[in-house]
Design an enzyme around this catalytic site. Structure first.
Site, PDB file in Angstrom:
ATOM      1  N   LYS A  56      31.071  31.839  34.739  1.00  0.00           N
ATOM      2  CA  LYS A  56      30.568  32.912  35.611  1.00  0.00           C
ATOM      3  C   LYS A  56      29.297  32.485  36.349  1.00  0.00           C
ATOM      4  O   LYS A  56      29.018  32.982  37.440  1.00  0.00           O
ATOM      5  CB  LYS A  56      30.359  34.191  34.797  1.00  0.00           C
TER       6      LYS A  56
ATOM      7  N   TYR B 269      32.522  30.831  28.887  1.00  0.00           N
ATOM      8  CA  TYR B 269      32.697  31.944  29.832  1.00  0.00           C
ATOM      9  C   TYR B 269      31.428  32.120  30.670  1.00  0.00           C
ATOM     10  O   TYR B 269      31.495  32.303  31.890  1.00  0.00           O
ATOM     11  CB  TYR B 269      33.024  33.227  29.050  1.00  0.00           C
TER      12      TYR B 269
HETATM   13  P1  NAD Z   1      41.901  42.174  32.311  1.00  0.00           P
HETATM   14  O1  NAD Z   1      42.229  41.222  31.212  1.00  0.00           O
HETATM   15  O2  NAD Z   1      42.145  43.622  32.092  1.00  0.00           O
HETATM   16  O3  NAD Z   1      42.654  41.717  33.647  1.00  0.00           O
HETATM   17  C1  NAD Z   1      42.635  40.392  34.069  1.00  0.00           C
HETATM   18  C2  NAD Z   1      43.942  40.085  34.764  1.00  0.00           C
HETATM   19  O4  NAD Z   1      43.893  38.696  35.173  1.00  0.00           O
HETATM   20  C3  NAD Z   1      45.176  40.224  33.866  1.00  0.00           C
HETATM   21  O5  NAD Z   1      46.124  41.060  34.496  1.00  0.00           O
HETATM   22  C4  NAD Z   1      45.700  38.788  33.710  1.00  0.00           C
HETATM   23  O6  NAD Z   1      47.112  38.706  33.637  1.00  0.00           O
HETATM   24  C5  NAD Z   1      45.178  38.140  34.981  1.00  0.00           C
HETATM   25  N1  NAD Z   1      45.096  36.692  34.862  1.00  0.00           N
HETATM   26  C6  NAD Z   1      44.610  35.949  33.832  1.00  0.00           C
HETATM   27  N2  NAD Z   1      44.776  34.646  34.085  1.00  0.00           N
HETATM   28  C7  NAD Z   1      45.357  34.548  35.305  1.00  0.00           C
HETATM   29  C8  NAD Z   1      45.776  33.475  36.114  1.00  0.00           C
HETATM   30  N3  NAD Z   1      45.656  32.201  35.691  1.00  0.00           N
HETATM   31  N4  NAD Z   1      46.329  33.731  37.310  1.00  0.00           N
HETATM   32  C9  NAD Z   1      46.481  35.009  37.736  1.00  0.00           C
HETATM   33  N5  NAD Z   1      46.124  36.082  37.004  1.00  0.00           N
HETATM   34  C10 NAD Z   1      45.572  35.848  35.811  1.00  0.00           C
HETATM   35  O7  NAD Z   1      40.370  41.879  32.689  1.00  0.00           O
HETATM   36  P2  NAD Z   1      39.219  42.722  33.395  1.00  0.00           P
HETATM   37  O8  NAD Z   1      38.274  43.126  32.341  1.00  0.00           O
HETATM   38  O9  NAD Z   1      39.770  43.723  34.336  1.00  0.00           O
HETATM   39  O10 NAD Z   1      38.505  41.528  34.184  1.00  0.00           O
HETATM   40  C11 NAD Z   1      38.590  41.339  35.577  1.00  0.00           C
HETATM   41  C12 NAD Z   1      37.481  40.375  35.986  1.00  0.00           C
HETATM   42  O11 NAD Z   1      36.216  40.937  35.645  1.00  0.00           O
HETATM   43  C13 NAD Z   1      37.533  39.017  35.284  1.00  0.00           C
HETATM   44  O12 NAD Z   1      37.122  38.002  36.176  1.00  0.00           O
HETATM   45  C14 NAD Z   1      36.509  39.167  34.176  1.00  0.00           C
HETATM   46  O13 NAD Z   1      35.984  37.928  33.759  1.00  0.00           O
HETATM   47  C15 NAD Z   1      35.463  40.022  34.863  1.00  0.00           C
HETATM   48  N6  NAD Z   1      34.570  40.742  33.985  1.00  0.00           N
HETATM   49  C16 NAD Z   1      35.031  41.568  33.025  1.00  0.00           C
HETATM   50  C17 NAD Z   1      34.125  42.281  32.239  1.00  0.00           C
HETATM   51  C18 NAD Z   1      34.570  43.257  31.188  1.00  0.00           C
HETATM   52  O14 NAD Z   1      33.694  43.755  30.477  1.00  0.00           O
HETATM   53  N7  NAD Z   1      35.819  43.586  31.045  1.00  0.00           N
HETATM   54  C19 NAD Z   1      32.756  42.111  32.440  1.00  0.00           C
HETATM   55  C20 NAD Z   1      32.323  41.244  33.426  1.00  0.00           C
HETATM   56  C21 NAD Z   1      33.243  40.561  34.210  1.00  0.00           C
END
Ligand code: NAD
Length: 266
Positions: free
Chosen positions: A164, A160
């Site tokens: 990123k 991961y």
């Molecule tokens: P989440 O799991 O709540 O939402 C992610 C969404 O992406 C889901 O609805 C899922 O169905 C969709 N998804 C997954 N694979 C997919 C694909 N192949 N095609 C289309 N859609 C797809 O996650 P989140 O926490 O809201 O994360 C959103 C972004 O932020 C991501 O890129 C994640 O890596 C990043 N992020 C999250 C955090 C955290 O702490 N939650 C921290 C840093 C970065």
């Protein structure tokens, strides 16, 4: 304050839940027309329902970001519904922790395919549409979702972290590649955000022995690593996401802004 995104037609990937859904709803409140795209199309439809009942405009599209054909179709659906594409937010992402010596090819490929390849395809297909619309109709904006793990790595989520870091490289390289087309490329990097992604990560981290009990990953990281001593919620990222789509950020490209309560300071 007046609406910041009037006249912006936006495609957001991974927008059925979590931060993507929160950003979609805020963009619509700010006057944008939003294509809510995700693997989970019924989740997209729920988000669209909420946007419409708040007076906004949105469509739901089924999308797997790892498929170029599906990404092209999502761009076309946005243009068919709203007339053009001005902004894309490459937000879809996944995680599955494994301790360093246990990382498998499958785990590596699965994460890199969605978080790195999916972002590249999203950037390319959006950029092709923006270029076809003409630079005089810009500026256009590509916004990629990075992470604190774009700038450091944790030992239990190395693939991961690599994905990123790749997002950061695509922000920097994409900005250089697309500047002549009046397209800027920026991103934001959340820290610990309480979404379904982190709820699942929290369970997985207990399963691989990294933390003792559920909730520890969020509470301990907040106590030990976050300067502001609290983890965040999707609402904490929406202001920066609006800024990066709005005219306020027009003279900015190649940047990744951390929204992490002071976890990473570079
Ligand atoms: P989440 O799991 O709540 O939402 C992610 C969404 O992406 C889901 O609805 C899922 O169905 C969709 N998804 C997954 N694979 C997919 C694909 N192949 N095609 C289309 N859609 C797809 O996650 P989140 O926490 O809201 O994360 C959103 C972004 O932020 C991501 O890129 C994640 O890596 C990043 N992020 C999250 C955090 C955290 O702490 N939650 C921290 C840093 C970065």
């Amino acid at each position: 304050m007046s609406q910041r995104l009037i006249g912006k037609n936006v495609l957001i990937t991974g927008a059925a839940q979590g931060m993507g859904a929160a950003v979609a709803e805020e963009y619509a409140k700010q006057g944008a027309k939003v294509c809510v795209a995700d693997l989970n199309v019924s989740g997209c439809e729920e988000v669209v329902k909420r946007i419409k009942s708040a007076g906004g405009e949105a469509i739901a599209v089924s999308l797997d970001v790892t498929s170029r054909d599906q990404m092209t179709a999502a761009v076309q659906a946005t243009v068919a519904a709203f007339g053009s594409l001005n902004v894309v937010v490459n937000n879809a992402g996944i995680n599955k922790p494994l301790m360093f010596l246990d990382i498998t090819e499958e785990n590596w490929n699965q994460i890199m395919k969605v978080n790195a390849w999916g972002v590249l395809v999203g950037m390319q297909e959006a950029a092709k549409q923006m270029i076809a619309q003409g630079k005089e109709n810009g500026p256009y904006k590509i916004i990629n979702v990075g992470s604190i793990l774009s700038r450091q790595a944790f030992d239990d989520v190395v693939p991961y972290s690599c994905s990123k870091h790749a997002v950061l490289a695509m922000i920097n390289g994409g900005a250089k590649a697309l500047v002549d087309h009046n397209i800027t490329v920026n991103g934001y990097g959340p820290g610990v955000v309480r979404t379904e992604l982190w709820e699942q990560l929290d369970k997985d981290l207990v399963a691989i022995g990294k933390f003792e009990k559920e909730g520890d990953s969020m509470d301990k990281l907040a106590a030990d690593m976050i300067l502001m001593k609290r983890y965040s919620y999707p609402k904490d990222v929406v202001g920066t996401a609006v800024f990066l789509a709005a005219p306020d950020s027009d003279y900015m490209t190649g940047q990744l802004l951390m929204i992490d309560g002071g976890m990473v300071m570079q």
